[in-house]
Design an enzyme around this catalytic site. Sequence first.
Site, PDB file in Angstrom:
ATOM      1  N   CYS A 150       0.815  -1.228   0.000  1.00 51.13           N
ATOM      2  CA  CYS A 150       0.000   0.000   0.000  1.00 51.13           C
ATOM      3  C   CYS A 150       0.844   1.271   0.000  1.00 51.13           C
ATOM      4  O   CYS A 150       0.311   2.366  -0.214  1.00 51.13           O
ATOM      5  CB  CYS A 150      -0.938   0.016   1.199  1.00 51.13           C
TER       6      CYS A 150
HETATM    7  N1  COA Z   1     -20.629  -9.304   7.981  1.00 50.94           N
HETATM    8  C1  COA Z   1     -21.164  -9.320   9.220  1.00 50.94           C
HETATM    9  N2  COA Z   1     -20.431  -9.493  10.344  1.00 50.94           N
HETATM   10  C2  COA Z   1     -19.118  -9.681  10.186  1.00 50.94           C
HETATM   11  C3  COA Z   1     -18.489  -9.686   8.916  1.00 50.94           C
HETATM   12  C4  COA Z   1     -19.312  -9.485   7.783  1.00 50.94           C
HETATM   13  N3  COA Z   1     -18.798  -9.454   6.537  1.00 50.94           N
HETATM   14  N4  COA Z   1     -17.165  -9.898   9.084  1.00 50.94           N
HETATM   15  C5  COA Z   1     -16.944 -10.022  10.407  1.00 50.94           C
HETATM   16  N5  COA Z   1     -18.118  -9.890  11.072  1.00 50.94           N
HETATM   17  C6  COA Z   1     -18.356  -9.983  12.526  1.00 50.94           C
HETATM   18  C7  COA Z   1     -17.356 -10.908  13.195  1.00 50.94           C
HETATM   19  O1  COA Z   1     -17.812 -12.241  13.137  1.00 50.94           O
HETATM   20  C8  COA Z   1     -17.333 -10.363  14.604  1.00 50.94           C
HETATM   21  O2  COA Z   1     -18.452 -10.836  15.292  1.00 50.94           O
HETATM   22  P1  COA Z   1     -18.372 -11.184  16.864  1.00 50.94           P
HETATM   23  O3  COA Z   1     -18.050  -9.890  17.535  1.00 50.94           O
HETATM   24  O4  COA Z   1     -19.750 -11.710  17.143  1.00 50.94           O
HETATM   25  O5  COA Z   1     -17.279 -12.207  16.982  1.00 50.94           O
HETATM   26  C9  COA Z   1     -17.530  -8.831  14.402  1.00 50.94           C
HETATM   27  O6  COA Z   1     -18.130  -8.687  13.106  1.00 50.94           O
HETATM   28  C10 COA Z   1     -16.249  -8.043  14.463  1.00 50.94           C
HETATM   29  O7  COA Z   1     -15.284  -8.623  13.578  1.00 50.94           O
HETATM   30  P2  COA Z   1     -13.846  -8.045  13.383  1.00 50.94           P
HETATM   31  O8  COA Z   1     -13.111  -8.835  12.326  1.00 50.94           O
HETATM   32  O9  COA Z   1     -13.181  -7.886  14.695  1.00 50.94           O
HETATM   33  O10 COA Z   1     -14.220  -6.618  12.749  1.00 50.94           O
HETATM   34  P3  COA Z   1     -13.488  -5.230  12.849  1.00 50.94           P
HETATM   35  O11 COA Z   1     -14.371  -4.294  13.546  1.00 50.94           O
HETATM   36  O12 COA Z   1     -12.065  -5.324  13.282  1.00 50.94           O
HETATM   37  O13 COA Z   1     -13.456  -4.771  11.300  1.00 50.94           O
HETATM   38  C11 COA Z   1     -11.926  -4.628   9.452  1.00 50.94           C
HETATM   39  C12 COA Z   1     -12.777  -5.532  10.343  1.00 50.94           C
HETATM   40  C13 COA Z   1     -11.106  -5.506   8.527  1.00 50.94           C
HETATM   41  C14 COA Z   1     -12.842  -3.742   8.635  1.00 50.94           C
HETATM   42  C15 COA Z   1     -11.013  -3.742  10.324  1.00 50.94           C
HETATM   43  O14 COA Z   1     -10.332  -4.510  11.275  1.00 50.94           O
HETATM   44  C16 COA Z   1      -9.967  -2.982   9.526  1.00 50.94           C
HETATM   45  O15 COA Z   1     -10.270  -2.299   8.566  1.00 50.94           O
HETATM   46  N6  COA Z   1      -8.717  -3.008   9.972  1.00 50.94           N
HETATM   47  C17 COA Z   1      -7.618  -2.307   9.338  1.00 50.94           C
HETATM   48  C18 COA Z   1      -7.356  -2.978   8.076  1.00 50.94           C
HETATM   49  C19 COA Z   1      -6.338  -2.308   7.239  1.00 50.94           C
HETATM   50  O16 COA Z   1      -6.175  -1.125   7.212  1.00 50.94           O
HETATM   51  N7  COA Z   1      -5.631  -3.103   6.507  1.00 50.94           N
HETATM   52  C20 COA Z   1      -4.674  -2.610   5.615  1.00 50.94           C
HETATM   53  C21 COA Z   1      -4.897  -3.275   4.339  1.00 50.94           C
HETATM   54  S1  COA Z   1      -3.829  -2.594   3.199  1.00 50.94           S
END
Ligand code: COA
Length: 372
Positions: free
Chosen positions: A155
Amino acid sequence: MKVVVSGTGLYTPSESISNEELVKSFNSYVDSYNEQHKEKISQGEIEPLTHSSEEFIKKASGIENRFVVDKKGILDPNRMMPSIERRSNEDVSLQAEISAIACKEALENSNNSVKDIDAVICACANLQRAYPAVAIEIQSILGIEGYAYDMNVACSSATFAYQNAVNDIISGVAKKVLVVDPEICSAHLNFKDRDGHFIFGDVCTASVLERSEADSESENFEIIGTKLKTVFSNNIRNNFGFLNRSEDSDLFSDDKLFIQQGRRVFREVVPIVSSIIEEHLEEEGLSIDDLKRLWLHQANLGMNTLIAKRLLGREPTKLEMPIVLDKYANTSSAGSIIAFHKYRNDLKEGDIGVICSFGAGYSVGSVIVQKS
Ligand code: COA
């Protein structure tokens, strides 16, 4: 000698996918998987898959839509990946094709012709082949003399390439450099993974960097300085590579696609980014009050807001920290350049902003610019 960004260009694919369309296709894949495996699921041998939700995607990431090179293949529950026509060696490759479009716009916006350019750097997270360099193909189809090469810092590829271009211009090996970022992120995204199937989109950005000329007619942004930082982490990883075959590894297994520990990335990257921007400003004799704009990497709205809050000590306004990920999703290294391309016309002479990328590596690239 001063180096300026004299123009940028943007190629946006004609096809796009809304969260609603993406979730509908994902849920239909889940239903058919669970139906196919109902016996094993009922015997407790495997876990059933769970539906995705539009509400979660918007709330967790800020993403509402993404542009893609192929919509049909991605939304087909029996395929779940773009369908891209294989091209012969004699045909222009897809990355070179979209790069040429973005480069032509950047050249036009910077009042340059291909004859003015000495170097092309193709900087992106995924290159479609090992060699010859995609950059050399772009150079050839545009008719540019000089040299060209590919580079990948995930990135942060675009900002790291900006630093290379600045150094080449200052050292005198080039006068004008094209940096181009063809990001076909949909081809490395696992659309069957509920945690991340919504994250990426496709796009291509291009920038012309050149020596500042007093009589320049284009609207320039002087590069005050660049600062790069890397810290090794396995929290964003993709094991695709040329050793896969020799390792007898499955080329289609999930680890050959984008994998992340999203929560950890969020937690660990935010403090690195805010401290790099702070340090960079201080090194350039500037303070946060001097910054009119934060063109941040576009991965997660919450992450960007938190970085801006740590820097400003308050919520950023929409104009101070432009967001494009709602429409484009995460477009890897192109994200902060799209924001810079779209949200700078209102700035006045002397206004200062920072283009800042962050992502796998971890890697962070900070580029402080001033409108001249
Ligand atoms: N639809 C519905 N629920 C979902 C889901 C989906 N597609 N994906 C995950 N969930 C649920 C999970 O099961 C979890 O449920 P629980 O609390 O009952 O266990 C809950 O949502 C939270 O999941 P989590 O993976 O911890 O979500 P999050 O709030 O961390 O968000 C991201 C996920 C990926 C959006 C976030 O962590 C993020 O953007 N992080 C930074 C990523 C980044 O910048 N990466 C760089 C890439 S270049």
